[in-house]
Scaffold this active site. Structure first.
Site: not given
Length: 564
Positions: A446, A455, A481, A438
């Site tokens: 973000n 991305d 993620e 993770d």
């Protein structure tokens, strides 16, 4: 061209209903699940806050009790107490100075071995007997701290409380011994109960009080000593508290409270057995979680409506050229008017089908009488169409097994791979390991840099993971993620940890475009003989990932029982 009207069983309607229904089920499930998680986390956070407050209050009170006991003990060892005349004015002066310095003391005095008060602040109780008072009896032997009690001898000498309630005190006393160790008398002090309550109340901030938190002092039998309106009428409900000292209890007022308790470990000669209890109405504690759950449900319904419209638009976009191709095929079959085909640019497969149909139509019209040549041409076309279909099927298979953003395998492909390797393990006992990865603080990426940068970070993270595993290992994007890596032929956690650390260090050292440094947390688990389903190793890896997150992130955590 005659327009084909969709029927109940049309492709367009079925696709719309399926997409809308799946999105509704997914969003509602996610909303209820997140609401339950939020409730659990809110309860845990509230319990921790209550326990921290109770612990702070208990420590403050314990420290204050120890200080007062030590102060009276040191006072009993003063030279003019030990060697001088107990009736000397210097003794009274010491008592008066001590009382003036400490507002919590209501009375300080010295009694001889017969229990007669020789000196006292303000002259109160002087020459009166305290021989039957518990503090005097206990302090003849050793230092003593007495439980809370109402004023008896001082009742007529001191004004009552502002609310008319009787005065309450706790006692501190210590023996006065001469150089030979013989008891010469007892020094005693009555401390205001308000001093105790104000000490513990200092741990409860106004913000916590506004959230309904309440602090209580409870004796060893569970009876409430403070606050006054609960004293003597309320007791701590019997219940099994958790190891961290909190529980949800129903109190005497028939309301459920999130409750935490901590013992007051003062370390004094006398163990009072007091406990600090902090409680908060359960409705107040869970209010943020319930508000979040309602917001999630409303947002989910709005999202379902939006997805339904998007699904209808998508279904219409996909079905319209197919309907046009059906109509064109019917026109060719009826040898009627020239067929009208959909415009190109809809979708690759539809464009290929349209072009094929147009080519077939031209071939039929141009070579209708040349059957043999047409058959040869058709065979060639069939071969070409077969290859095109094979390529199209391959492309569809890639779409079904590859993550569109990162290029690694997707969740569906991973589930199939996990089931296969589990069956292989059941047959051959060839061990394997699993890494659940993770990205740390990815939401911040973000929120700060935007989803396009996020991305790119996921793409680079997928490349780094793929570059630091073995050629036999399997990498997939698990969701959001999170990534997952299957490590075949990995019999123990030590081998898996080597791969995990290699990936972690590679990510830590990399520079991510537009972001800079990133870290990851990894949960490691190895297949166990007791596993009865492929998902067992995934659940352990998920628990290990949670442990890595809780442990500070940027680390590898092995599942319980997997550590080498």
């Amino acid at each position: 061209m005659r327009r084909i009207t969709p029927t109940v069983g049309s492709f367009r309607r079925q696709l719309t209903l399926w997409a809308g229904g799946l999105s509704l089920a997914t969003l509602l499930s996610a909303g209820f699940y997140l609401g339950r998680i939020a409730t659990e986390q809110t309860t845990a956070a509230g319990s921790e806050s209550l326990h921290a407050t109770a612990t702070t209050a208990a420590q403050l009170l314990a420290s204050a009790l120890r200080e007062r006991e030590l102060e009276i003990h040191l006072l009993s060892q003063a030279p003019h107490f030990v060697r001088g005349d107990l009736d000397h004015p210097d003794v009274l002066q010491s008592l008066e100075r001590r009382k003036a310095a400490r507002a919590e003391y209501a009375w300080l005095g010295i009694a001889d071995t017969n229990g007669v008060v020789r000196q006292a602040t303000g002259g109160m109780l002087r020459l009166q007997s305290v021989a039957q008072r518990p503090w005097f009896k206990a302090a003849i032997e050793t230092a003593h701290v007495g439980d809370v009690h109402e004023a008896v001898l001082l009742a007529k000498l001191l004004p009552g409380a502002a609310d008319g309630a009787p005065l309450r005190f706790i006692d501190f006393a210590a023996p006065i011994r001469d150089a030979a160790g013989r008891v010469r008398g007892v020094v005693g002090a009555h401390a205001h109960w308000n001093w105790v309550t104000e000490t513990v109340q200092a741990a409860l901030s106004p913000a916590k009080q506004r959230r309904g938190m309440e602090i209580l002092i409870v004796n060893r039998h569970g009876h409430v000593l403070y606050p006054a309106h609960l004293a003597g009428v309320t007791r701590l409900p019997p219940a099994a508290f958790t190891q961290s000292g909190h529980a949800v209890l129903r109190w005497d007022d028939a309301r459920d409270y999130l409750t935490s308790r901590t013992a007051v470990s003062a370390g004094t000669q006398t163990d009072l057995g007091w406990q600090i209890v902090v409680r908060q109405p359960l409705d107040d504690a869970l209010q943020p979680a319930r508000a979040l759950r309602n917001q999630l449900l409303v947002s989910g319904l709005l999202a379902v409506a939006l997805f339904g419209l998007l699904a209808l638009r998508l279904a219409t976009r996909i079905s319209r050229p197919i309907e046009q191709l059906v109509e064109a095929a019917r026109q060719v079959e009826q040898r009627g008017q020239a067929p009208v085909y959909p415009e190109l640019g809809q979708a690759l497969e539809i464009d290929q089908l349209s072009q094929s149909m147009q080519s077939m139509t031209r071939s039929l019209l141009a070579h209708e009488r040349e059957l043999e040549a047409m058959n040869a041409s058709l065979e060639q076309q069939v071969a070409e169409r077969t290859e095109a279909l094979r390529r199209a099927n391959q492309a569809l298979n890639d779409l079904a097994t590859r993550d569109a953003l990162t290029g690694v395998s997707n969740r569906r492909h991973f589930d199939e791979k996990l089931a296969d390797i589990f069956q292989l393990y059941r047959r051959s006992q060839r061990g394997y390991a699993l890494l659940l990865i993770d990205a740390d603080h990815f939401k911040r990426v973000n929120d700060t840099h935007g989803h396009l940068v996020g991305d790119e970070v996921l793409k680079q993270l997928a490349r780094l993971i793929g570059a630091n595993v073995r050629c036999t290992d399997f990498v997939a994007r698990y969701g959001g993620e999170e990534f997952v890596v299957l490590l075949p032929d990995t019999p123990d956690a030590a081998a898996g940890r080597t791969v995990a650390e290699k990936i972690r260090l590679a990510v830590e050292a990399a520079a991510f475009t537009g972001v800079g440094r990133m870290t990851i947390s990894l949960g490691l688990s190895v297949v166990m003989p007791a596993d009865t389903a492929p998902e067992a190793i995934l659940q352990r890896a998920d628990a290990a990932l949670y442990e890595a997150k809780q442990g500070g992130r940027n680390r590898v955590a092995a599942a319980l029982g997997d550590a080498p």
